[in-house]
Write a protein that holds these residues in place. Structure first.
Motif, PDB file in Angstrom:
ATOM      1  N   LEU A 160       4.164   3.440  -6.858  1.00 23.33           N
ATOM      2  CA  LEU A 160       3.363   3.498  -5.633  1.00 23.33           C
ATOM      3  C   LEU A 160       2.794   2.107  -5.386  1.00 23.33           C
ATOM      4  CD1 LEU A 160       0.563   6.170  -5.046  1.00 23.33           C
ATOM      5  CD2 LEU A 160       0.128   3.736  -4.716  1.00 23.33           C
ATOM      6  N   SER A 161       2.941   1.598  -4.175  1.00 16.46           N
ATOM      7  CA  SER A 161       2.414   0.271  -3.839  1.00 16.46           C
ATOM      8  C   SER A 161       1.606   0.337  -2.548  1.00 16.46           C
ATOM      9  CB  SER A 161       3.553  -0.739  -3.671  1.00 16.46           C
ATOM     10  OG  SER A 161       4.251  -0.924  -4.887  1.00 16.46           O
ATOM     11  N   LEU A 162       0.374  -0.114  -2.611  1.00 12.10           N
ATOM     12  CA  LEU A 162      -0.500  -0.144  -1.442  1.00 12.10           C
ATOM     13  C   LEU A 162      -1.176  -1.512  -1.334  1.00 12.10           C
ATOM     14  CD1 LEU A 162      -2.319   3.299  -1.784  1.00 12.10           C
ATOM     15  CD2 LEU A 162      -0.472   2.731  -0.203  1.00 12.10           C
ATOM     16  N   THR A 163      -1.485  -1.902  -0.121  1.00  9.70           N
ATOM     17  CA  THR A 163      -2.194  -3.143   0.142  1.00  9.70           C
ATOM     18  C   THR A 163      -3.425  -2.847   0.983  1.00  9.70           C
ATOM     19  OG1 THR A 163      -0.200  -4.506   0.024  1.00  9.70           O
ATOM     20  CG2 THR A 163      -2.065  -5.415   1.242  1.00  9.70           C
ATOM     21  N   CYS A 164      -4.485  -3.580   0.726  1.00  7.76           N
ATOM     22  CA  CYS A 164      -5.722  -3.446   1.490  1.00  7.76           C
ATOM     23  C   CYS A 164      -6.042  -4.781   2.142  1.00  7.76           C
ATOM     24  CB  CYS A 164      -6.869  -3.019   0.584  1.00  7.76           C
ATOM     25  SG  CYS A 164      -8.446  -2.806   1.440  1.00  7.76           S
ATOM     26  N   ALA A 165      -6.001  -4.814   3.467  1.00  6.86           N
ATOM     27  CA  ALA A 165      -6.339  -6.019   4.215  1.00  6.86           C
ATOM     28  C   ALA A 165      -7.823  -6.003   4.555  1.00  6.86           C
ATOM     29  CB  ALA A 165      -5.504  -6.098   5.491  1.00  6.86           C
ATOM     30  N   VAL A 166      -8.495  -7.096   4.252  1.00  9.34           N
ATOM     31  CA  VAL A 166      -9.937  -7.199   4.491  1.00  9.34           C
ATOM     32  C   VAL A 166     -10.197  -8.127   5.672  1.00  9.34           C
ATOM     33  CG1 VAL A 166     -12.164  -7.846   3.502  1.00  9.34           C
ATOM     34  CG2 VAL A 166     -10.399  -6.821   2.043  1.00  9.34           C
ATOM     35  N   SER A 167     -11.031  -7.709   6.589  1.00 11.61           N
ATOM     36  CA  SER A 167     -11.438  -8.564   7.703  1.00 11.61           C
ATOM     37  C   SER A 167     -12.953  -8.568   7.809  1.00 11.61           C
ATOM     38  CB  SER A 167     -10.820  -8.077   9.011  1.00 11.61           C
ATOM     39  OG  SER A 167     -11.211  -6.747   9.278  1.00 11.61           O
ATOM     40  N   GLY A 168     -13.491  -9.643   8.376  1.00 14.62           N
ATOM     41  CA  GLY A 168     -14.933  -9.748   8.527  1.00 14.62           C
ATOM     42  C   GLY A 168     -15.654 -10.279   7.292  1.00 14.62           C
ATOM     43  N   TYR A 169     -14.916 -10.546   6.251  1.00 18.22           N
ATOM     44  CA  TYR A 169     -15.511 -11.070   5.015  1.00 18.22           C
ATOM     45  C   TYR A 169     -14.407 -11.703   4.198  1.00 18.22           C
ATOM     46  CZ  TYR A 169     -18.448 -11.424   0.865  1.00 18.22           C
ATOM     47  OH  TYR A 169     -19.183 -11.898  -0.198  1.00 18.22           O
ATOM     48  N   SER A 170     -14.695 -12.850   3.596  1.00 15.22           N
ATOM     49  CA  SER A 170     -13.719 -13.510   2.750  1.00 15.22           C
ATOM     50  C   SER A 170     -13.818 -12.982   1.320  1.00 15.22           C
ATOM     51  CB  SER A 170     -13.946 -15.029   2.730  1.00 15.22           C
ATOM     52  OG  SER A 170     -13.119 -15.637   1.755  1.00 15.22           O
ATOM     53  N   ILE A 171     -12.705 -12.484   0.813  1.00 13.30           N
ATOM     54  CA  ILE A 171     -12.683 -11.980  -0.565  1.00 13.30           C
ATOM     55  C   ILE A 171     -13.170 -13.043  -1.538  1.00 13.30           C
ATOM     56  CG2 ILE A 171     -11.064 -11.438  -2.422  1.00 13.30           C
ATOM     57  CD1 ILE A 171      -9.538  -9.647  -0.550  1.00 13.30           C
ATOM     58  N   SER A 172     -12.891 -14.303  -1.236  1.00 16.20           N
ATOM     59  CA  SER A 172     -13.267 -15.398  -2.136  1.00 16.20           C
ATOM     60  C   SER A 172     -14.773 -15.647  -2.174  1.00 16.20           C
ATOM     61  CB  SER A 172     -12.566 -16.689  -1.698  1.00 16.20           C
ATOM     62  OG  SER A 172     -11.168 -16.548  -1.784  1.00 16.20           O
ATOM     63  N   SER A 173     -15.512 -15.040  -1.235  1.00 15.30           N
ATOM     64  CA  SER A 173     -16.960 -15.256  -1.163  1.00 15.30           C
ATOM     65  C   SER A 173     -17.737 -14.432  -2.173  1.00 15.30           C
ATOM     66  CB  SER A 173     -17.466 -14.946   0.247  1.00 15.30           C
ATOM     67  OG  SER A 173     -16.932 -15.857   1.184  1.00 15.30           O
ATOM     68  N   GLY A 174     -17.086 -13.445  -2.760  1.00 17.75           N
ATOM     69  CA  GLY A 174     -17.796 -12.648  -3.754  1.00 17.75           C
ATOM     70  C   GLY A 174     -17.493 -11.171  -3.618  1.00 17.75           C
ATOM     71  N   TYR A 175     -18.306 -10.356  -4.289  1.00 20.15           N
ATOM     72  CA  TYR A 175     -18.108  -8.916  -4.391  1.00 20.15           C
ATOM     73  C   TYR A 175     -16.829  -8.603  -5.179  1.00 20.15           C
ATOM     74  CZ  TYR A 175     -21.939  -7.901  -1.180  1.00 20.15           C
ATOM     75  OH  TYR A 175     -23.169  -7.806  -0.598  1.00 20.15           O
ATOM     76  N   TYR A 176     -16.676  -7.359  -5.467  1.00 18.58           N
ATOM     77  CA  TYR A 176     -15.502  -6.874  -6.177  1.00 18.58           C
ATOM     78  C   TYR A 176     -14.764  -5.915  -5.259  1.00 18.58           C
ATOM     79  CZ  TYR A 176     -17.493  -8.961 -10.370  1.00 18.58           C
ATOM     80  OH  TYR A 176     -17.999  -9.854 -11.282  1.00 18.58           O
ATOM     81  N   TRP A 177     -13.486  -5.739  -5.494  1.00 13.33           N
ATOM     82  CA  TRP A 177     -12.633  -4.995  -4.580  1.00 13.33           C
ATOM     83  C   TRP A 177     -11.837  -3.979  -5.378  1.00 13.33           C
ATOM     84  CZ3 TRP A 177     -13.901  -6.369   0.296  1.00 13.33           C
ATOM     85  CH2 TRP A 177     -14.632  -7.555   0.422  1.00 13.33           C
ATOM     86  N   GLY A 178     -11.856  -2.733  -4.913  1.00 16.52           N
ATOM     87  CA  GLY A 178     -11.263  -1.712  -5.748  1.00 16.52           C
ATOM     88  C   GLY A 178     -10.531  -0.605  -5.019  1.00 16.52           C
ATOM     89  N   TRP A 179      -9.965   0.273  -5.832  1.00 18.52           N
ATOM     90  CA  TRP A 179      -9.223   1.432  -5.333  1.00 18.52           C
ATOM     91  C   TRP A 179      -9.823   2.704  -5.914  1.00 18.52           C
ATOM     92  CZ3 TRP A 179      -5.592   0.922  -1.604  1.00 18.52           C
ATOM     93  CH2 TRP A 179      -5.070  -0.361  -1.379  1.00 18.52           C
ATOM     94  N   ILE A 180      -9.975   3.689  -5.067  1.00 18.14           N
ATOM     95  CA  ILE A 180     -10.500   5.005  -5.426  1.00 18.14           C
ATOM     96  C   ILE A 180      -9.600   6.030  -4.763  1.00 18.14           C
ATOM     97  CG2 ILE A 180     -12.455   6.583  -5.131  1.00 18.14           C
ATOM     98  CD1 ILE A 180     -14.198   3.917  -5.069  1.00 18.14           C
ATOM     99  N   ARG A 181      -9.268   7.112  -5.465  1.00 18.55           N
ATOM    100  CA  ARG A 181      -8.397   8.110  -4.870  1.00 18.55           C
ATOM    101  C   ARG A 181      -9.017   9.488  -4.892  1.00 18.55           C
ATOM    102  NH1 ARG A 181      -3.359   8.901  -9.191  1.00 18.55           N
ATOM    103  NH2 ARG A 181      -4.598   9.845 -10.883  1.00 18.55           N
ATOM    104  N   GLN A 182      -8.468  10.365  -4.046  1.00 21.58           N
ATOM    105  CA  GLN A 182      -8.985  11.720  -3.917  1.00 21.58           C
ATOM    106  C   GLN A 182      -7.829  12.669  -3.658  1.00 21.58           C
ATOM    107  OE1 GLN A 182     -11.736  12.370  -0.604  1.00 21.58           O
ATOM    108  NE2 GLN A 182     -12.873  13.816  -1.879  1.00 21.58           N
ATOM    109  N   PRO A 183      -7.422  13.438  -4.664  1.00 21.35           N
ATOM    110  CA  PRO A 183      -6.376  14.447  -4.439  1.00 21.35           C
ATOM    111  C   PRO A 183      -6.834  15.442  -3.376  1.00 21.35           C
ATOM    112  CG  PRO A 183      -6.741  14.118  -6.781  1.00 21.35           C
ATOM    113  CD  PRO A 183      -7.844  13.398  -6.063  1.00 21.35           C
ATOM    114  N   PRO A 184      -5.921  16.015  -2.626  1.00 25.70           N
ATOM    115  CA  PRO A 184      -6.289  16.957  -1.563  1.00 25.70           C
ATOM    116  C   PRO A 184      -7.210  18.072  -2.062  1.00 25.70           C
ATOM    117  CG  PRO A 184      -3.971  16.423  -1.425  1.00 25.70           C
ATOM    118  CD  PRO A 184      -4.478  15.801  -2.687  1.00 25.70           C
ATOM    119  N   GLY A 185      -8.364  18.212  -1.438  1.00 27.93           N
ATOM    120  CA  GLY A 185      -9.301  19.265  -1.790  1.00 27.93           C
ATOM    121  C   GLY A 185     -10.064  19.038  -3.080  1.00 27.93           C
ATOM    122  N   LYS A 186      -9.925  17.844  -3.665  1.00 22.48           N
ATOM    123  CA  LYS A 186     -10.581  17.578  -4.948  1.00 22.48           C
ATOM    124  C   LYS A 186     -11.538  16.398  -4.855  1.00 22.48           C
ATOM    125  CE  LYS A 186      -6.879  19.580  -7.729  1.00 22.48           C
ATOM    126  NZ  LYS A 186      -5.963  19.399  -8.887  1.00 22.48           N
TER     127      LYS A 186
END
Lengths: 124, 109
Positions: A18-44
């Motif tokens: 599985l391959s996914l990409t997340c494009a960020v706008s309005g903020y530069s990733i290089s400026s800080g914060y952490y970036w992550g992935w969270i998932r939710q199975p249907p109904g769970k």
């Protein structure tokens, strides 16, 4: 305004990656914060997959660590998720998100910006 | 590391107050003051309502408040409104992973 947008195939075959990409706008990733992935199975509930800092430091859920790779491309202001050897249990809505801080092996649960989520179905 | 335990459902009438519990262990909720609460409406992404046990992000109504005692964190919604009907999840830092609660469906009667 910070915005995150997931993209990638909505259907993945069992045993494939599985391959996914997340494009960020309005903020530069290089400026800080952490970036992550969270998932939710249907109904769970929600499950943290992992997070990354712009330097490339990563933090993974131990239960998924052997199958997960998260990477960052600061030049494109985006980050990506790869989950290998998928099964039907990996069918879920996958969210990308911004987290305040990570330390040790984990992250603080302050996720202030989320993408809209993308449903990925694992099926042949 | 198991998911944090929340009641499956909580309900209340408009104007009432309700409290949702989130029970963990000394390795998560009890061990750190890094507990957050999220609200999720159907088909939408979660929204951060409380962070660091009791802090509200800018823009979140002061009808939402958080607290913690021992291994149990709580979210209280006062002056319940129809728009509060949603799923709520707690979340906690642990040394090895970010863990979420099992989720609570709030119904406004």
């Amino acid at each position: 305004q910070v915005q995150l947008q997931e993209s990638g195939p909505g259907l993945v075959k069992p045993s494939e990656t599985l391959s996914l990409t997340c494009a960020v706008s309005g903020y530069s990733i290089s400026s800080g914060y952490y970036w992550g992935w969270i998932r939710q199975p249907p109904g769970k509930g929600l499950e943290w997959i992992g997070s990354i800092y712009h330097s490339g430091s990563t933090y993974y859920n131990p239960s998924l660590k052997s199958r997960v790779t998260i990477s960052v491309d600061t030049s494109k202001n985006q980050f990506s998720l790869k989950l290998s050897s998928v099964t039907a249990a990996d069918t879920a809505v996958y969210y990308c998100a911004r987290l305040r801080y990570c330390s040790g092996g984990s992250c603080y649960p302050d996720t202030d910006y989320w993408g809209q989520g993308t449903l990925v179905t694992v099926s042949s | 590391q198991s998911a944090l335990t929340q009641p499956a459902s909580v309900s209340g009438s408009p104007g009432q107050s309700i409290t949702i519990s989130c029970t963990g262990t000394s390795s998560d909720v009890g061990g750190y003051n890094y507990v957050s609460w999220y609200q999720q409406h159907p088909g939408k992404a979660p929204k951060l309502m409380i962070y660091e046990v009791s802090n509200r992000p800018s823009g979140v109504s002061n009808r939402f408040s958080g607290s913690k005692s021992g291994n149990t964190a709580s979210l209280t919604i006062s002056g319940l409104q129809a728009e509060d009907e949603a799923d709520y999840y707690c979340s906690s830092y642990t040394s090895s992973l970010l863990v979420f609660g099992t989720g609570t469906k709030v119904t406004v009667l």
